[in-house]
Scaffold this motif. Structure first.
Motif, short mmCIF file in Angstrom:
data_model
loop_
_atom_site.label_atom_id
_atom_site.label_comp_id
_atom_site.label_asym_id
_atom_site.label_seq_id
_atom_site.Cartn_x
_atom_site.Cartn_y
_atom_site.Cartn_z
N GLN A 62 101.86 1.67 -11.42
CA GLN A 62 101.48 0.64 -10.47
C GLN A 62 100.48 -0.29 -11.14
OE1 GLN A 62 100.24 3.81 -7.72
NE2 GLN A 62 98.26 2.80 -7.59
N THR A 66 94.76 2.37 -6.32
CA THR A 66 94.83 2.42 -4.87
C THR A 66 94.07 3.65 -4.37
OG1 THR A 66 96.30 2.66 -2.97
CG2 THR A 66 97.03 3.65 -5.02
N ASP A 67 93.58 3.56 -3.16
CA ASP A 67 92.85 4.70 -2.60
C ASP A 67 93.75 5.57 -1.73
OD1 ASP A 67 93.27 3.05 -0.47
OD2 ASP A 67 91.17 2.96 0.18
N ARG A 68 95.07 5.36 -1.83
CA ARG A 68 95.96 6.10 -0.92
C ARG A 68 95.88 7.60 -1.13
NH1 ARG A 68 100.95 8.45 -2.50
NH2 ARG A 68 101.51 8.02 -4.65
#
Length: 472
Positions: A62, A66-68
């Motif tokens: 990516q 991201t904090d997903r």
């Protein structure tokens, strides 16, 4: 009449009821117990989420962090970890994402046993580090990706434009050129408006890095390579990292590798290159496919069985325009209208290297030697033409006692078509590398003639985004 009779028989048969069949016992489905996922401690869950967020960017899955992962808990986090492992180890794409001519497919991989062991022994960080392909070429792209991302974060690089720049020139355009080169090449001083010897050397290094003729002059082709945005180079690196993930985790001891984009063939023994030569690969529209196979035979003095597409589009029109063209060039018409060119006049030259594949391509000699003098060598119909096929034939046949170098030369000179089977088939890889580790840790780039890089990078990003949504 026969057709009518068959039809009548079929109609009659449909009208006669079949005898009742005895009931078939139905198998009772055996319930399959769900696979138990390992349980993470709170500390392990926090560590794993942080590692995954960092590694997804580092491995080119990516564009941005991201904090997903931090929002996932329990089995959802474990499933995200297993999905990440499959992507890093065996590729982000699913089977449906592959184009037909991307014939290199990753091997199945189940990350659960190793992950469960890592959790049990509290070695999650080591497990994440073990996932990428075990190749220096992949590691070089990981480092290159980080470097080009830092260049992008700093604002990228200036555009180089205007008239051709040569040694001895001066002015603002030269200053911009020096600034541009210094961003990728640490040997370049970052200021000055004189096109001196040091800048000439830097231009030639850049031209070699991009696969261009190292003239030292900065004309349109060199300017175009320098002006590719840094974001474009990042996507190239991401695409090539994905291709590394499709390869087996261990190469064969002896193998032939063709870089389709660079049009170069290299023979390896272990990790050591023992032979290299220029090649001619497929032009856009007649792409040379990526594939893995084994060379099992060398055909000496091969005739050319012309593919129907080439006969229809190229040869028959020439015959109609100039009657007798086919005969004058050694072609004969076989049963069914197929064309074959005799071995004496064959476009395949004196050597053809056969290996099983679904694309009807092979490596071969060619009488058209002029093509090897050019830097751009994507001119074939999809097969790979070789600069030094005799040398390759002798090297591959080295372990076949009956095919000594002298025997090969004698057979070629006699002119008769003979298939020389190799005692030890040799692995062959047709690969599409447009970004690769080079000297001094720099990344070398080639044009993306088939536009596969942008397509692949987009597929990787789309598949990663889809997996993100699935994990929420």
């Amino acid at each position: 009449m026969a057709a009518l009779a068959v039809a009548a028989s079929a109609a009659t048969a449909q009208e006669v009821p079949a005898p009742a069949a005895a009931p078939v016992p139905q198998a009772v489905p055996v319930p399959v117990a769900p696979v138990a996922l390992p349980r993470l401690s709170p500390a392990q869950a926090k560590q794993l989420a942080q590692l995954l967020a960092k590694d997804a960017v580092a491995q080119g899955l990516q564009v941005e962090a991201t904090d997903r992962f931090a929002s996932l808990q329990g089995d959802a986090l474990v499933r995200a970890a297993l999905d990440h492992a499959r992507a890093v180890h065996a590729g982000r794409l699913d089977a449906a994402d592959f184009q037909r001519d991307w014939g290199v497919k990753p091997q199945p991989y189940d990350p659960l046993p190793a992950f469960a062991d890592a959790v049990a022994r509290d070695r999650i960080a080591q497990w994440v580090q073990s996932l990428p392909p075990p190749y220096a070429g992949y590691d070089a792209l990981v480092a290159g990706l980080a470097r080009y991302r830092s260049i992008a974060a700093a604002g990228g690089w200036p555009q180089v434009s205007g008239p051709e720049l040569k040694f001895g020139a001066s002015g603002p355009a030269v200053a911009r050129l020096r600034e541009r080169l210094a961003i990728e090449d640490p040997q370049v001083a970052g200021s000055g408006d004189k096109f001196d010897q040091a800048l000439l050397d830097a231009v030639r290094r850049a031209q070699r890095r991009y696969g261009l003729n190292p003239t030292g002059n900065v004309a349109a082709q060199t300017q175009a390579a320098l002006n590719v945005p840094v974001e474009g180079r990042i996507r190239q690196i991401m695409a090539n990292m994905e291709r590394w993930r499709w390869l087996p985790t261990k190469f064969e001891e002896r193998r032939v590798q063709v870089n389709i984009a660079a049009a170069v063939l290299t023979v390896f023994e272990g990790d050591k290159p023992v032979m290299s030569m220029k090649a001619v690969t497929g032009r856009p529209g007649n792409e040379t496919p990526m594939l893995v196979s084994s060379i099992h035979s060398v055909v000496l003095n091969p005739p050319w069985n012309v593919p129907s597409s080439i006969a229809t589009k190229e040869l028959w029109p020439k015959e109609r325009a100039n009657p007798g063209y086919l005969k004058r060039n050694g072609f004969r018409v076989l049963e069914g209208g197929r064309l074959q060119q005799s071995s004496e006049r064959s476009a395949l030259g004196k050597y053809k290297f056969d290996f099983a594949n679904d694309f009807a391509v092979f490596l071969h000699d060619t009488p058209a030697q002029a093509g090897f003098s050019r830097y751009g060598r994507l001119e074939s119909h999809g097969c790979v033409r070789l600069e030094k096929p005799a040398d390759l034939a002798k090297l591959l046949a080295r372990t076949t006692p009956e095919w000594t170098p002298d025997k090969i030369e004698e057979t070629v000179a006699a002119g008769k078509t003979v298939r020389a089977r190799l005692a030890d088939p040799v692995a062959v890889y047709l690969l599409y590398w447009t970004a690769f580790g080079g000297a001094n840790g720099q990344v070398g780039f080639r044009d993306d003639p088939y536009s596969w890089d942008a397509t692949l990078a987009s597929k990787v990003e789309a598949r990663s985004a889809k997996q993100m949504l699935a994990a929420k």
